[in-house]
Design an enzyme around this catalytic site. Sequence first.
Site, short mmCIF file in Angstrom:
data_model
loop_
_atom_site.label_atom_id
_atom_site.label_comp_id
_atom_site.label_asym_id
_atom_site.label_seq_id
_atom_site.Cartn_x
_atom_site.Cartn_y
_atom_site.Cartn_z
N GLU A 115 0.85 -1.20 0.00
CA GLU A 115 0.00 0.00 0.00
C GLU A 115 0.88 1.25 0.00
O GLU A 115 2.10 1.16 0.22
CB GLU A 115 -0.93 0.00 1.23
CG GLU A 115 -2.02 -1.07 1.13
CD GLU A 115 -3.00 -1.06 2.27
OE1 GLU A 115 -4.15 -1.37 2.03
OE2 GLU A 115 -2.62 -0.74 3.41
N HIS A 243 -9.27 9.45 2.59
CA HIS A 243 -8.82 8.36 1.71
C HIS A 243 -9.03 8.82 0.27
O HIS A 243 -10.08 9.36 -0.06
CB HIS A 243 -9.63 7.09 1.99
CG HIS A 243 -8.98 5.86 1.44
ND1 HIS A 243 -8.87 5.63 0.09
CD2 HIS A 243 -8.39 4.81 2.05
CE1 HIS A 243 -8.24 4.47 -0.09
NE2 HIS A 243 -7.94 3.96 1.08
N ARG A 289 -1.01 8.81 1.43
CA ARG A 289 -2.40 9.19 1.16
C ARG A 289 -2.67 10.69 1.09
O ARG A 289 -3.49 11.13 0.31
CB ARG A 289 -3.24 8.68 2.32
CG ARG A 289 -3.98 7.51 1.96
CD ARG A 289 -4.70 6.98 3.11
NE ARG A 289 -4.55 5.54 2.94
CZ ARG A 289 -5.05 4.67 3.75
NH1 ARG A 289 -5.71 5.05 4.79
NH2 ARG A 289 -4.89 3.41 3.50
N HIS A 350 -11.74 9.56 6.27
CA HIS A 350 -11.50 8.13 6.48
C HIS A 350 -11.02 7.81 7.89
O HIS A 350 -11.48 6.84 8.49
CB HIS A 350 -10.43 7.70 5.46
CG HIS A 350 -10.08 6.26 5.50
ND1 HIS A 350 -11.02 5.27 5.25
CD2 HIS A 350 -8.91 5.61 5.72
CE1 HIS A 350 -10.43 4.09 5.31
NE2 HIS A 350 -9.16 4.27 5.63
N ARG A 385 -1.31 9.03 8.96
CA ARG A 385 -1.18 7.60 9.25
C ARG A 385 -0.74 6.82 8.02
O ARG A 385 -1.28 6.99 6.93
CB ARG A 385 -2.53 7.05 9.72
CG ARG A 385 -2.55 5.56 9.95
CD ARG A 385 -3.92 5.11 10.38
NE ARG A 385 -4.88 5.29 9.32
CZ ARG A 385 -5.36 4.29 8.59
NH1 ARG A 385 -4.96 3.05 8.77
NH2 ARG A 385 -6.25 4.54 7.65
P1 FAD Z 1 -14.08 0.66 15.65
O1 FAD Z 1 -13.73 -0.58 14.94
O2 FAD Z 1 -14.72 1.73 14.86
O3 FAD Z 1 -15.04 0.27 16.86
C1 FAD Z 1 -15.65 1.27 17.64
C2 FAD Z 1 -16.81 0.66 18.39
O4 FAD Z 1 -17.33 1.59 19.33
C3 FAD Z 1 -17.97 0.26 17.51
O5 FAD Z 1 -18.45 -0.97 17.99
C4 FAD Z 1 -19.00 1.36 17.78
O6 FAD Z 1 -20.34 0.98 17.56
C5 FAD Z 1 -18.75 1.61 19.25
N1 FAD Z 1 -19.19 2.91 19.75
C6 FAD Z 1 -18.93 4.14 19.24
N2 FAD Z 1 -19.50 5.08 20.01
C7 FAD Z 1 -20.11 4.44 21.03
C8 FAD Z 1 -20.89 4.87 22.14
N3 FAD Z 1 -21.16 6.16 22.38
N4 FAD Z 1 -21.37 3.93 22.98
C9 FAD Z 1 -21.14 2.60 22.77
N5 FAD Z 1 -20.44 2.16 21.72
C10 FAD Z 1 -19.93 3.06 20.87
N6 FAD Z 1 -7.18 0.25 9.03
C11 FAD Z 1 -6.17 -0.62 8.77
O7 FAD Z 1 -5.23 -0.72 9.56
N7 FAD Z 1 -6.23 -1.40 7.66
C12 FAD Z 1 -7.24 -1.34 6.76
O8 FAD Z 1 -7.25 -2.07 5.79
C13 FAD Z 1 -8.28 -0.41 7.00
N8 FAD Z 1 -9.31 -0.29 6.13
C14 FAD Z 1 -10.35 0.52 6.44
C15 FAD Z 1 -11.46 0.57 5.59
C16 FAD Z 1 -12.57 1.32 5.94
C17 FAD Z 1 -13.75 1.36 5.02
C18 FAD Z 1 -12.57 2.07 7.14
C19 FAD Z 1 -13.74 2.88 7.52
C20 FAD Z 1 -11.45 2.05 7.97
C21 FAD Z 1 -10.34 1.28 7.64
N9 FAD Z 1 -9.23 1.23 8.45
C22 FAD Z 1 -8.22 0.36 8.17
C23 FAD Z 1 -9.21 1.91 9.73
C24 FAD Z 1 -9.53 0.88 10.85
O9 FAD Z 1 -10.54 0.03 10.39
C25 FAD Z 1 -9.98 1.53 12.11
O10 FAD Z 1 -9.17 2.59 12.48
C26 FAD Z 1 -9.98 0.51 13.25
O11 FAD Z 1 -10.75 -0.59 12.88
C27 FAD Z 1 -10.53 1.15 14.50
O12 FAD Z 1 -10.79 0.16 15.45
P2 FAD Z 1 -11.44 0.60 16.81
O13 FAD Z 1 -11.69 -0.63 17.58
O14 FAD Z 1 -10.66 1.67 17.41
O15 FAD Z 1 -12.83 1.28 16.37
C1 SIN Z 2 -7.44 0.59 2.39
O1 SIN Z 2 -7.67 -0.60 2.24
O2 SIN Z 2 -7.13 1.36 1.48
C2 SIN Z 2 -7.55 1.15 3.76
C3 SIN Z 2 -6.32 0.87 4.50
C4 SIN Z 2 -6.23 1.75 5.69
O3 SIN Z 2 -7.05 2.63 5.91
O4 SIN Z 2 -5.26 1.56 6.44
#
Ligand code: FAD
Ligand code: SIN
Length: 531
Positions: A115, A243, A289, A350, A385
């Site tokens: 990437e 993104h 990015r 993103h 990032r």
């Molecule tokens: P999240 O996975 O967002 O989880 C947060 C949780 O908190 C959810 O369950 C939500 O419902 C809950 N929540 C929020 N507010 C409240 C509240 N007030 N009360 C109770 N619950 C609440 N990163 C990578 O490293 N590689 C990738 O390939 C990648 N691809 C991505 C593709 C997309 C489309 C997106 C959107 C993001 C991507 N990212 C990627 C970024 C990465 O997915 C996220 O940064 C990471 O998953 C965040 O994890 P987290 O557990 O911190 O938050």
């Molecule tokens: C992607 O698959 O392009 C998202 C990867 C990331 O947000 O780290």
Amino acid sequence: MAKTRHRVDFLVLGSGAAGLSFALQVADFGSVAVITKDQASESNTQYAQGGIAAVMDAADSFENHVRDTLVAGVGLCDEDVVRTIVGDGPLEIKRLIDEGAVFSSKNGSLHLGREGGHGESRIVHAADTTGEVVEETLLDRVRKHPNIQMLEHCFALELITDHHLGQHVSKVRPDIKCFGAYVYNERADAVETWLAKTTMLATGGAGQVYLHTTNPSVATGDGVAMAYRAKARVANMEFVQFHPTSLFHEDARSFLISEAVRGEGAILLNKAGDRFMVDYDPRQELAPRDIVARAIDNQLKTRGDSHVWLDISHKPAQSVRDHFPRIYSRCLEVGIDITKDKIPVVPAAHYMCGGVFTDVDGQTSIEHLLACGEVACTGLHGANRLASNSLLEALVVGHRSAQRAIELVKTSSWMEEVPDWDDGGTTHPAEWILISHNRDELRRIMWDYVGIVRSKLRLERASRRIDLLYEETEAFYRRSRVSVGLCEVRNMIAVAYLVIRSASIRRESRGLHYITDFPDLVENERRMTLI
Ligand code: FAD
Ligand code: SIN
């Protein structure tokens, strides 16, 4: 409303990679409740495509991964944090595989994708549905653990601190303590008091603050807003990652076209068919990015086009389908065959690089409050990032902060003096239009004035408008019974305020923050923005 009080050792807010990996690590040491506002799998984690960056090949090295992360972060990463998180990466991949995750492989070894910003192929992935595999693997383990309760459709409203005991905290103090959280149980229509010895904030990102985003609707920045109201330190909120390639189609909102597609050789073309990235960066489509997103933004603005094209049709069709089954099928649903057609794409909000300031073990500036994942700012990402470093961070810090929490609960007890939620004098709101209007207006203001390219004038305009939305929404909140929609708008306004304020403080352009009034990198400005 009926008042209910619960007591747990570990309270986890959020059920993405960060919250779930933390919950699994602490579960053998006490009672755990995972509070999540929708169904458990709904999270940014679930939609992650590209993968998890980790050094898994003998040809790669920690030093290379550290260097790429530091380069992307443009001088603002905390190098010690980067070394720790990168160094723990392979262990976390192994742990996930042991827990049942199946990643793409080739000839018996993990297939490592490429990437933008990475000098090596080091992205561990499960085709283009990595997030789903990670989320399902962790959720399955969490659901089977006897010490963990999973509470879906429960919305964390406020962190409980000294402030709720009547000890008003007027500025950031080192000795504020967190005693748990007030949680709105949607099904019971009641605000419940959750007392905890340790609280883990893992509520993810805030992409919904922008009109166009790759994030699902749960990503409203609730955690950062709650922590800010509780007077925690918040850092680097100006660094919002856009993104470059979100699908541009009226029937496919918020659908990401992974950077891994460019890693496999896709090129970007403007509507005239020119491969414009050659004019912006020698790394072309695989530049970090921020550079690619700004180049697309510049093409759209100077040419007046609605989108640019991403083209992978020159690659063998079967290999494209094998690598990107989800992207292939989603695009086909809206009439685009990516093995033959160019894909219309635009940038979209993103990832939030800033957040609740923590150390590499998830410790916030509030005692007994930890934070991890996208809600937190550990110093790993700096001003931008590196792709696929966020799942890595969520897993590594989830694990490390669990060790901290296990120690903390040994010497902690529940704060029984915490009062129940007081909703006296409030009524069910009749003016829903105000909430939906304010939400829409906020998202448009942020997109138009606080987007990829900023200026002082636009930030000032945004600030004035956000102030008005804040006053209206607060007045409405004070007289209304709690609802998820209202609380989300309130939180989104707080996040918008933090982004605008941080962006106004930084008098230079660095990484994701580009402001026309200060277009250059300024060495004297090389510091975190702390609020
Ligand atoms: P999240 O996975 O967002 O989880 C947060 C949780 O908190 C959810 O369950 C939500 O419902 C809950 N929540 C929020 N507010 C409240 C509240 N007030 N009360 C109770 N619950 C609440 N990163 C990578 O490293 N590689 C990738 O390939 C990648 N691809 C991505 C593709 C997309 C489309 C997106 C959107 C993001 C991507 N990212 C990627 C970024 C990465 O997915 C996220 O940064 C990471 O998953 C965040 O994890 P987290 O557990 O911190 O938050
Ligand atoms: C992607 O698959 O392009 C998202 C990867 C990331 O947000 O780290």
